[in-house]
Scaffold this motif. Sequence first.
Motif, PDB file in Angstrom:
ATOM      1  N   MET A   1      -6.389  35.875 -23.323  1.00 62.40           N
ATOM      2  CA  MET A   1      -7.107  34.735 -22.689  1.00 62.40           C
ATOM      3  C   MET A   1      -6.830  34.676 -21.550  1.00 62.40           C
ATOM      4  SD  MET A   1      -7.407  31.181 -24.956  1.00 62.40           S
ATOM      5  CE  MET A   1      -6.017  30.107 -24.185  1.00 62.40           C
ATOM      6  N   SER A   2      -7.560  33.784 -20.633  1.00 62.70           N
ATOM      7  CA  SER A   2      -7.181  33.812 -19.204  1.00 62.70           C
ATOM      8  C   SER A   2      -6.403  32.452 -19.204  1.00 62.70           C
ATOM      9  CB  SER A   2      -8.670  33.570 -18.317  1.00 62.70           C
ATOM     10  OG  SER A   2      -9.131  32.478 -18.940  1.00 62.70           O
ATOM     11  N   GLU A   3      -5.919  32.336 -17.886  1.00 64.48           N
ATOM     12  CA  GLU A   3      -5.036  31.132 -17.594  1.00 64.48           C
ATOM     13  C   GLU A   3      -5.565  29.883 -18.340  1.00 64.48           C
ATOM     14  OE1 GLU A   3      -2.265  31.253 -14.045  1.00 64.48           O
ATOM     15  OE2 GLU A   3      -4.163  31.093 -13.319  1.00 64.48           O
ATOM     16  N   TYR A   4      -4.846  29.208 -19.102  1.00 71.55           N
ATOM     17  CA  TYR A   4      -5.406  28.134 -20.001  1.00 71.55           C
ATOM     18  C   TYR A   4      -4.742  26.755 -19.497  1.00 71.55           C
ATOM     19  CZ  TYR A   4      -1.678  27.898 -23.552  1.00 71.55           C
ATOM     20  OH  TYR A   4      -0.364  27.799 -24.033  1.00 71.55           O
ATOM     21  N   VAL A   5      -5.491  25.555 -19.937  1.00 69.22           N
ATOM     22  CA  VAL A   5      -4.883  24.295 -19.570  1.00 69.22           C
ATOM     23  C   VAL A   5      -5.177  23.593 -20.743  1.00 69.22           C
ATOM     24  CG1 VAL A   5      -5.384  22.236 -18.243  1.00 69.22           C
ATOM     25  CG2 VAL A   5      -5.811  24.407 -17.299  1.00 69.22           C
ATOM     26  N   VAL A   6      -3.916  22.807 -21.407  1.00 71.30           N
ATOM     27  CA  VAL A   6      -3.900  21.979 -22.402  1.00 71.30           C
ATOM     28  C   VAL A   6      -4.643  20.647 -22.091  1.00 71.30           C
ATOM     29  CG1 VAL A   6      -2.502  20.979 -24.340  1.00 71.30           C
ATOM     30  CG2 VAL A   6      -1.889  23.313 -23.564  1.00 71.30           C
ATOM     31  N   VAL A   7      -5.492  20.194 -22.920  1.00 66.75           N
ATOM     32  CA  VAL A   7      -5.863  18.846 -22.524  1.00 66.75           C
ATOM     33  C   VAL A   7      -6.081  17.979 -23.780  1.00 66.75           C
ATOM     34  CG1 VAL A   7      -8.242  17.730 -21.809  1.00 66.75           C
ATOM     35  CG2 VAL A   7      -7.538  19.895 -20.883  1.00 66.75           C
ATOM     36  N   THR A   8      -5.508  16.747 -23.649  1.00 65.69           N
ATOM     37  CA  THR A   8      -5.331  15.931 -24.854  1.00 65.69           C
ATOM     38  C   THR A   8      -6.557  14.658 -24.658  1.00 65.69           C
ATOM     39  OG1 THR A   8      -3.914  14.313 -23.702  1.00 65.69           O
ATOM     40  CG2 THR A   8      -2.776  16.146 -24.632  1.00 65.69           C
ATOM     41  N   GLY A   9      -6.683  14.304 -25.756  1.00 69.78           N
ATOM     42  CA  GLY A   9      -7.992  13.373 -26.135  1.00 69.78           C
ATOM     43  C   GLY A   9      -9.087  14.044 -25.385  1.00 69.78           C
ATOM     44  N   ALA A  10      -9.285  15.337 -26.081  1.00 64.63           N
ATOM     45  CA  ALA A  10     -10.359  16.060 -25.635  1.00 64.63           C
ATOM     46  C   ALA A  10     -11.736  15.848 -26.061  1.00 64.63           C
ATOM     47  CB  ALA A  10     -10.007  17.530 -25.475  1.00 64.63           C
ATOM     48  N   SER A  11     -11.777  14.992 -27.430  1.00 64.92           N
ATOM     49  CA  SER A  11     -12.964  14.763 -27.971  1.00 64.92           C
ATOM     50  C   SER A  11     -14.116  14.102 -27.310  1.00 64.92           C
ATOM     51  CB  SER A  11     -12.609  14.225 -29.488  1.00 64.92           C
ATOM     52  OG  SER A  11     -12.445  12.854 -29.148  1.00 64.92           O
ATOM     53  N   ARG A  12     -13.821  13.176 -26.667  1.00 62.22           N
ATOM     54  CA  ARG A  12     -14.901  12.376 -25.894  1.00 62.22           C
ATOM     55  C   ARG A  12     -14.506  12.058 -24.375  1.00 62.22           C
ATOM     56  NH1 ARG A  12     -14.124   6.953 -29.213  1.00 62.22           N
ATOM     57  NH2 ARG A  12     -11.809   7.134 -29.262  1.00 62.22           N
ATOM     58  N   GLY A  13     -15.323  11.096 -23.947  1.00 65.23           N
ATOM     59  CA  GLY A  13     -15.105  10.591 -22.611  1.00 65.23           C
ATOM     60  C   GLY A  13     -14.725  11.528 -21.474  1.00 65.23           C
ATOM     61  N   LEU A  14     -13.444  10.747 -20.845  1.00 66.81           N
ATOM     62  CA  LEU A  14     -13.109  11.740 -19.738  1.00 66.81           C
ATOM     63  C   LEU A  14     -12.567  13.033 -20.348  1.00 66.81           C
ATOM     64  CD1 LEU A  14     -12.109  12.014 -16.814  1.00 66.81           C
ATOM     65  CD2 LEU A  14     -10.173  10.403 -17.161  1.00 66.81           C
ATOM     66  N   GLY A  15     -11.640  12.991 -21.351  1.00 63.53           N
ATOM     67  CA  GLY A  15     -11.254  14.351 -21.819  1.00 63.53           C
ATOM     68  C   GLY A  15     -12.196  15.291 -21.804  1.00 63.53           C
ATOM     69  N   LEU A  16     -13.385  15.130 -22.591  1.00 61.44           N
ATOM     70  CA  LEU A  16     -14.414  15.872 -22.847  1.00 61.44           C
ATOM     71  C   LEU A  16     -14.988  16.392 -21.406  1.00 61.44           C
ATOM     72  CD1 LEU A  16     -15.860  17.317 -25.093  1.00 61.44           C
ATOM     73  CD2 LEU A  16     -17.504  15.507 -24.862  1.00 61.44           C
ATOM     74  N   ALA A  17     -15.065  15.534 -20.239  1.00 65.81           N
ATOM     75  CA  ALA A  17     -15.517  15.863 -18.871  1.00 65.81           C
ATOM     76  C   ALA A  17     -14.801  16.750 -18.674  1.00 65.81           C
ATOM     77  CB  ALA A  17     -15.949  14.925 -18.186  1.00 65.81           C
ATOM     78  N   ILE A  18     -13.269  16.571 -18.665  1.00 68.48           N
ATOM     79  CA  ILE A  18     -12.356  17.334 -17.881  1.00 68.48           C
ATOM     80  C   ILE A  18     -12.352  18.783 -18.639  1.00 68.48           C
ATOM     81  CG2 ILE A  18      -9.715  17.701 -18.066  1.00 68.48           C
ATOM     82  CD1 ILE A  18      -9.555  14.751 -17.839  1.00 68.48           C
ATOM     83  N   CYS A  19     -12.507  18.987 -19.808  1.00 70.61           N
ATOM     84  CA  CYS A  19     -12.665  20.285 -20.489  1.00 70.61           C
ATOM     85  C   CYS A  19     -13.806  20.949 -20.075  1.00 70.61           C
ATOM     86  CB  CYS A  19     -12.667  20.151 -22.238  1.00 70.61           C
ATOM     87  SG  CYS A  19     -11.464  19.525 -22.870  1.00 70.61           S
ATOM     88  N   ARG A  20     -15.058  20.214 -19.834  1.00 72.66           N
ATOM     89  CA  ARG A  20     -16.081  20.973 -19.354  1.00 72.66           C
ATOM     90  C   ARG A  20     -16.017  21.476 -17.774  1.00 72.66           C
ATOM     91  NH1 ARG A  20     -19.710  16.600 -21.255  1.00 72.66           N
ATOM     92  NH2 ARG A  20     -20.416  17.537 -23.036  1.00 72.66           N
ATOM     93  N   ASP A  21     -15.256  20.891 -17.366  1.00 75.60           N
ATOM     94  CA  ASP A  21     -14.990  20.989 -15.576  1.00 75.60           C
ATOM     95  C   ASP A  21     -14.199  22.282 -15.544  1.00 75.60           C
ATOM     96  OD1 ASP A  21     -16.463  19.649 -13.367  1.00 75.60           O
ATOM     97  OD2 ASP A  21     -14.284  19.576 -12.539  1.00 75.60           O
ATOM     98  N   ILE A  22     -13.153  22.170 -16.277  1.00 79.92           N
ATOM     99  CA  ILE A  22     -12.255  23.207 -16.345  1.00 79.92           C
ATOM    100  C   ILE A  22     -12.893  24.533 -16.827  1.00 79.92           C
ATOM    101  CG2 ILE A  22      -9.921  24.108 -17.299  1.00 79.92           C
ATOM    102  CD1 ILE A  22      -8.974  21.354 -17.461  1.00 79.92           C
ATOM    103  N   LEU A  23     -13.396  24.433 -17.609  1.00 77.19           N
ATOM    104  CA  LEU A  23     -14.346  25.760 -18.254  1.00 77.19           C
ATOM    105  C   LEU A  23     -15.391  26.265 -17.234  1.00 77.19           C
ATOM    106  CD1 LEU A  23     -14.896  24.540 -21.929  1.00 77.19           C
ATOM    107  CD2 LEU A  23     -13.463  26.400 -21.128  1.00 77.19           C
ATOM    108  N   ASP A  24     -15.898  25.305 -16.656  1.00 79.03           N
ATOM    109  CA  ASP A  24     -16.710  25.828 -15.388  1.00 79.03           C
ATOM    110  C   ASP A  24     -16.090  26.394 -14.315  1.00 79.03           C
ATOM    111  OD1 ASP A  24     -19.115  24.756 -16.718  1.00 79.03           O
ATOM    112  OD2 ASP A  24     -19.257  22.848 -15.630  1.00 79.03           O
ATOM    113  N   SER A  25     -14.861  26.203 -14.259  1.00 75.82           N
ATOM    114  CA  SER A  25     -14.048  26.730 -13.147  1.00 75.82           C
ATOM    115  C   SER A  25     -13.554  27.983 -13.509  1.00 75.82           C
ATOM    116  CB  SER A  25     -12.894  25.893 -12.734  1.00 75.82           C
ATOM    117  OG  SER A  25     -11.803  25.858 -13.537  1.00 75.82           O
ATOM    118  N   GLY A  26     -13.845  28.743 -14.693  1.00 75.97           N
ATOM    119  CA  GLY A  26     -13.325  29.891 -15.266  1.00 75.97           C
ATOM    120  C   GLY A  26     -12.180  30.117 -15.813  1.00 75.97           C
ATOM    121  N   MET A  27     -11.441  28.717 -16.083  1.00 77.69           N
ATOM    122  CA  MET A  27     -10.174  28.596 -16.912  1.00 77.69           C
ATOM    123  C   MET A  27     -10.486  28.464 -18.249  1.00 77.69           C
ATOM    124  SD  MET A  27      -6.871  27.269 -14.697  1.00 77.69           S
ATOM    125  CE  MET A  27      -7.811  26.032 -13.839  1.00 77.69           C
ATOM    126  N   SER A  28      -9.359  28.749 -19.337  1.00 80.08           N
ATOM    127  CA  SER A  28      -9.650  28.574 -20.724  1.00 80.08           C
ATOM    128  C   SER A  28      -9.151  27.024 -20.840  1.00 80.08           C
ATOM    129  CB  SER A  28      -8.778  29.465 -21.527  1.00 80.08           C
ATOM    130  OG  SER A  28      -9.477  30.948 -21.295  1.00 80.08           O
TER     131      SER A  28
END
Lengths: 241, 86
Positions: A1-28
């Motif tokens: 797996m590429s470098e990854y970031v742990v994101v909490t509260g990921a199911s909705r709202g800001l957490g979900l948007a953060i996950c999307r943005d990180i994935l767009d940058s190519g990280m896991s």
Amino acid sequence: MSEYVVVTGASRGLGLAICRDILDSGMSVVALSRTYSTELQKLVASKPELCHFVEADLADLEHIPALCKSIVKTFGRPYGLVNNAAVGHDGVLATMPNGVIDSLMRLNVQSPMLLSKYLLRSMLLNRKGRVINISSIIAKTGFNGLSVYAASKAALEGFSKSLAREVGKAGITVNCVAPGYMQTDMTGDLQGEKLASIKRRSPLGKLASVEDAAAMVSFLLSDKGSAITGTVMTVDAGSTA
Amino acid sequence: MNIEQTVKRAMSDVAQLSDCQLIETIEPDTLLLQSGLDSLGYAMLVAQLEEELGIDPFTELAITVYPATFAEFVAVYAQGLEQKRD
């Protein structure tokens, strides 16, 4: 797996948007949440190699060490941690149930501290890493009915500044992102004239979106954010200007 | 490699990683704070040993007082490994 970031509260709202943005940058992403929302399921399905869901109730502090151990065992050493999970119960302090105060402080303050403690260890061995704590402009401005929530966010800001001093030598940055009012499930009760007034008073005449705040998180995670530590980045469309 | 040797080797690895200079000889009664590792170095040592041995005895045994000497530090890990085996 590429470098990854742990994101909490990921199911909705800001957490979900953060996950999307990180994935767009190519990280896991390792997305932690109590519930596996339809939106998060879709995100994981769209990038199954990069995005992984782990069910976790972070208010259950006793289980955080084992949770972190299992994350590191499964996915390797994390590059970053975004402490986003929080609750925002509102109500005047004089009538707020003590149990609510206790559970809010556990999830909003103690849980990020413990996650940082256990996931930082891997970053120390890697000699690089990022911890980003999601605060709120309320930590500094105050808001009627949000005294306990505000205290929890101010605590995170104080925590971040000292931790930044502690781990800077190991190449790890620690920062807060303080969004203003955003239209998420957490601020769903803020409507009508109150909401209109916040928009009207903002220099940009609008609210910052979750995508705006997520973009700041991504910036801090990127190499471009490597010289920023121990600070609070406000994303509020100018509300506190 | 016994646990004492494992800890000594991990200390030397971590010292290198964190630009610390370990003292030449570490004896059982050497005070941890005088071994050359700084506090961040010790955090790294605990992280390194957790990766190698699969235990964090300070959390698992709920130890609240940090050991003062090298022998006490090793004893905590020996106890942690014993508990893991049980």
